[in-house]
Design an enzyme around this catalytic site. Structure first.
Site, PDB file in Angstrom:
ATOM      1  N   GLU A 177       0.838  -1.205   0.000  1.00  0.00           N
ATOM      2  CA  GLU A 177       0.000   0.000   0.000  1.00  0.00           C
ATOM      3  C   GLU A 177       0.870   1.250   0.000  1.00  0.00           C
ATOM      4  O   GLU A 177       0.440   2.319  -0.409  1.00  0.00           O
ATOM      5  CB  GLU A 177      -0.931   0.008   1.213  1.00  0.00           C
ATOM      6  CG  GLU A 177      -2.036   1.034   1.102  1.00  0.00           C
ATOM      7  CD  GLU A 177      -3.123   0.842   2.147  1.00  0.00           C
ATOM      8  OE1 GLU A 177      -2.874   1.140   3.339  1.00  0.00           O
ATOM      9  OE2 GLU A 177      -4.228   0.398   1.782  1.00  0.00           O
ATOM     10  N   LYS A 179     -13.314   1.964  -3.093  1.00  0.00           N
ATOM     11  CA  LYS A 179     -14.461   2.287  -2.240  1.00  0.00           C
ATOM     12  C   LYS A 179     -15.570   2.922  -3.072  1.00  0.00           C
ATOM     13  O   LYS A 179     -16.747   2.602  -2.946  1.00  0.00           O
ATOM     14  CB  LYS A 179     -14.027   3.264  -1.145  1.00  0.00           C
ATOM     15  CG  LYS A 179     -13.270   2.646   0.015  1.00  0.00           C
ATOM     16  CD  LYS A 179     -12.953   3.733   1.050  1.00  0.00           C
ATOM     17  CE  LYS A 179     -12.102   3.220   2.169  1.00  0.00           C
ATOM     18  NZ  LYS A 179     -11.664   4.286   3.092  1.00  0.00           N
ATOM     19  N   HIS A 226       6.597 -27.185   1.959  1.00  0.00           N
ATOM     20  CA  HIS A 226       5.724 -28.277   1.516  1.00  0.00           C
ATOM     21  C   HIS A 226       4.565 -27.728   0.707  1.00  0.00           C
ATOM     22  O   HIS A 226       3.531 -28.373   0.563  1.00  0.00           O
ATOM     23  CB  HIS A 226       5.225 -29.057   2.735  1.00  0.00           C
ATOM     24  CG  HIS A 226       6.333 -29.619   3.557  1.00  0.00           C
ATOM     25  ND1 HIS A 226       6.833 -30.885   3.392  1.00  0.00           N
ATOM     26  CD2 HIS A 226       7.095 -29.044   4.524  1.00  0.00           C
ATOM     27  CE1 HIS A 226       7.837 -31.094   4.224  1.00  0.00           C
ATOM     28  NE2 HIS A 226       8.008 -29.984   4.940  1.00  0.00           N
TER      29      HIS A 226
HETATM   30  O1  G6P Z   1      -8.744   2.763   9.848  1.00  0.00           O
HETATM   31  P1  G6P Z   1      -9.719   3.049   8.761  1.00  0.00           P
HETATM   32  O2  G6P Z   1      -9.923   4.494   8.482  1.00  0.00           O
HETATM   33  O3  G6P Z   1     -11.013   2.307   8.956  1.00  0.00           O
HETATM   34  O4  G6P Z   1      -9.072   2.484   7.405  1.00  0.00           O
HETATM   35  C1  G6P Z   1      -8.816   1.102   7.274  1.00  0.00           C
HETATM   36  C2  G6P Z   1      -8.009   0.928   5.999  1.00  0.00           C
HETATM   37  O5  G6P Z   1      -8.778   1.514   4.955  1.00  0.00           O
HETATM   38  C3  G6P Z   1      -8.143   1.654   3.697  1.00  0.00           C
HETATM   39  O6  G6P Z   1      -8.061   0.404   3.108  1.00  0.00           O
HETATM   40  C4  G6P Z   1      -6.764   2.259   3.767  1.00  0.00           C
HETATM   41  O7  G6P Z   1      -6.165   2.145   2.509  1.00  0.00           O
HETATM   42  C5  G6P Z   1      -5.918   1.562   4.793  1.00  0.00           C
HETATM   43  O8  G6P Z   1      -4.662   2.203   4.895  1.00  0.00           O
HETATM   44  C6  G6P Z   1      -6.640   1.599   6.122  1.00  0.00           C
HETATM   45  O9  G6P Z   1      -5.855   0.949   7.098  1.00  0.00           O
END
Ligand code: G6P
Length: 616
Positions: free
Chosen positions: A395, A529, A424
């Site tokens: 990431e 998202k 394995h």
């Molecule tokens: O901690 P939050 O705001 O719920 O985000 C949870 C995750 O969401 C996304 O996938 C980001 O890319 C991550 O870096 C993050 O850890």
């Protein structure tokens, strides 16, 4: 038996034919020697590969050829091992890069890049906007040395948060704070709800460091899979009443985490329990989650900061609170990270383990991610280290553009589980198959606590086998031209785990500078998202169209084409078909009898109607 650091107590004489107990490698580390067999025309160094893949065909072949040249002479290999071996005695951590074929010329050529990487890292720690795309500072190093924080207010915030984490955890473990209605009379379970960096750090730390019988046993909901959520809640059973639910989300709005919370709160309602009395939020101040927890009067709230990214948040409340509740010494974790942070501040490449890692990654993958990073901890408790590194590395480094806006599609792919188990599974391919990786062995010297070991055959313990499998695999890979890095720790402790995490956080940061990208944002995740939200919006339109048709008398079943037309989304017919297939599998729509089965002819109506209505 002397510990490894004792064995390294003074410099060995390389002339010794038999090393009785070799000691620390030559202290005059500047005397890097020219590597036999690996000298090659400097014009074909991997450095030229970093511009873009298209420029690399010519030098690619040369660098690949150079890489294939192994050091076969044991004395030369031993000398290379000693010359490049890095050791951090306070931690008991050792880094061996001798099985990576970088040349003297390459090291010299990288010096300029490292100079600017070190400078950028120094500025980052001083509070520069090291995440320019989001206009943010990058401050995870301040979490383990609050004195580095660029403002007194941040220093105080970090220290106060740590103190409140420790005192809250003490009150929970001691039973001073107890659940309102639990037969146990104290909290016995932790249910952590979070995803990505709000789960992977706590999961790795729990697997690595939780004692066999922790004061509170942790489990995780880290996905919006209803069956997975049901499974965790079912396993808790009546112990839901003594479960502390920690909801972790930096943004406070991640859909999967929000769904997990809603599902858990429903389980609490169904069990007649008051969720607020057992709920803890770890999130940014004034986030949706923070405001929910405040308004609903949850048991506690702990802050996350915009200058700590999710993938580097394990040394914040995200990782520290769950760890402390499991009886893990979090101040030792922070201490190990702080020692490693200090060790990786030096601008001397050979004495900076993070720089050595970054250099090896660049050499092995030509600075463009041409080879995958296979992580092989030969220790069960470090099983999740590769999953943790997948987010930290991929990431951070998997980016389309560099800091100058060039399209680079950078990255380093990480995978692996543990040895010797993986021998394995896929080591066959690593040994003989497509050469598209470099390995990183994580070696732990201490097999069992003192006094607990035994010979399962004369002079041989179970741990000897593990040791032998690691060393054998490392040799076998190298003998077939496959490069590897070895990170050795004396044992798995909060201090060594903290140091491991810090080592890789710094290596990723330095490597990002070498390839000129921003390691601290994640634009691609937002795109995912957004696309998910669009699918859900389309589903709502489908449902409203079906609802309207099902209210007619008689019910009007619709074909996919008719649904797509009424949704004004004929171009989305395939997605509409998938949406209906998923809803049909969950009894939320009915596929009309007699449909000839091809997607086009499917007649659909909402589940609440029954077939009789259909043919009334
Ligand atoms: O901690 P939050 O705001 O719920 O985000 C949870 C995750 O969401 C996304 O996938 C980001 O890319 C991550 O870096 C993050 O850890």
């Amino acid at each position: 038996m002397a510990s490894l650091s004792t064995l390294y107590s003074s410099s060995p004489s390389l002339k010794q034919s038999t090393v009785k107990a070799f000691t620390s490698p030559p202290t005059t580390r500047g005397d890097s020697f020219s590597f036999p067999h690996t000298s090659k025309p400097t014009t074909h160094l991997p450095l030229t590969l970093s511009a873009s893949r298209s420029d690399t065909s010519h030098s690619d072949a040369a660098s690949a050829a150079a890489k294939k040249e192994l050091i076969k002479d044991p004395d030369a290999l031993w000398k290379r091992y000693l010359d490049w071996l890095y050791q951090q005695k306070d931690i008991g951590l050792y880094l061996d890069v001798s099985r990576v074929g970088f040349t003297d010329e390459f090291v010299v050529d990288m010096e300029e890049r490292f100079k600017s990487a070190f400078k950028a890292m120094e500025e980052l720690e001083k509070g520069s906007i090291a995440n320019p795309d989001e206009g943010r500072m990058v401050g995870h190093y301040w979490l383990r040395n609050s004195g580095l924080a660029p403002r007194p207010g941040l220093k105080t915030l970090i220290e106060n948060t740590l103190d409140s984490i420790c005192s809250f955890a003490d009150d929970i473990v001691s039973g001073k704070i107890k659940p309102p209605s639990s037969p146990a009379g104290r909290f016995t379970q932790i249910l952590s709800v979070g995803i990505g960096g709000s789960a992977l750090g706590p999961q790795f730390v729990a697997e690595a460091l939780a004692p066999d019988n922790p004061p509170l046993k942790i489990r995780f909901i880290d996905n919006t899979d209803p069956a997975g959520i049901d499974h965790q809640i079912a396993q808790l059973g009546p112990e839901l009443a003594s479960t502390l639910v920690i909801v972790i989300s930096k943004s406070g709005g991640t859909p999967e985490t929000r769904n997990g919370l809603l599902e858990v709160q429903k389980a609490f309602r169904d069990a007649g329990l008051n969720f607020a009395k057992q709920g803890v939020a770890i999130t940014q101040e004034n986030s949706l989650l923070d405001n929910t927890a405040r308004i609903e009067g949850w048991l506690a709230r702990f802050p996350m900061y915009d200058w700590v990214g999710g993938r580097t948040s394990v040394m914040s409340a995200v990782g520290l609170l769950p760890a402390a509740l499991q009886g893990i010494d979090i101040r030792e974790m922070l201490a190990g990270a702080a020692i490693m942070d200090e060790a990786t501040r030096t601008n001397s490449l050979k004495n900076n383990p993070a720089a050595l890692l970054a250099m090896c990654w660049y050499w092995a993958s030509d600075g463009v991610g041409s080879k995958d990073m296979v992580i092989l901890p030969y220790k069960d408790s470090l099983l999740l280290f590769s999953r943790y590194l997948q987010q930290l590395v991929m990431e951070s480094l998997g980016k389309e553009f560099d800091l100058d806006g060039n399209t680079v599609n950078q990255g380093l792919t990480v995978y692996g589980n543990k040895g010797s188990t993986d021998q394995h599974a896929y080591i066959q391919q690593l040994r003989e198959g497509v050469h598209n990786f470099f390995a990183t062995f994580i070696e732990v010297l201490r097999d069992r606590p003192p006094g607990h070991d035994w010979d399962l055959e004369p002079g041989v313990t179970c741990g000897d086998y593990l040791f032998g499998m690691l060393q054998g695999t490392r040799s076998a890979l190298y003998a077939n031209g496959r490069e590897s890095i070895s990170v050795t720790i004396e044992e798995v402790t909060p201090r060594s785990v903290g140091a491991l995490i810090a080592l890789y956080e710094r290596a990723v940061g330095l490597y990002a500078s070498l390839v000129n990208i921003n390691a601290y944002h994640q634009p691609g995740v937002e795109a995912g998202k957004k696309a998910a939200a669009e699918v859900l919006a389309l589903q709502k339109r489908v449902l409203s169209v079906l609802n309207e048709a099902s209210c007619k008398d008689p019910v009007e079943p619709l074909t996919l084409d008719e649904i797509a037309d009424r949704c004004h989304a004929p171009e989305e017919i395939e997605m509409i078909y998938k949406i209906i297939a998923h809803m049909s599998a969950n009894d939320r729509v009915l596929i009309a009898e007699g449909s000839c089965g091809s997607p086009r002819s499917v007649k659909v109506f909402l589940g609440e109607c029954n077939v009789d209505d259909m043919y009334a």
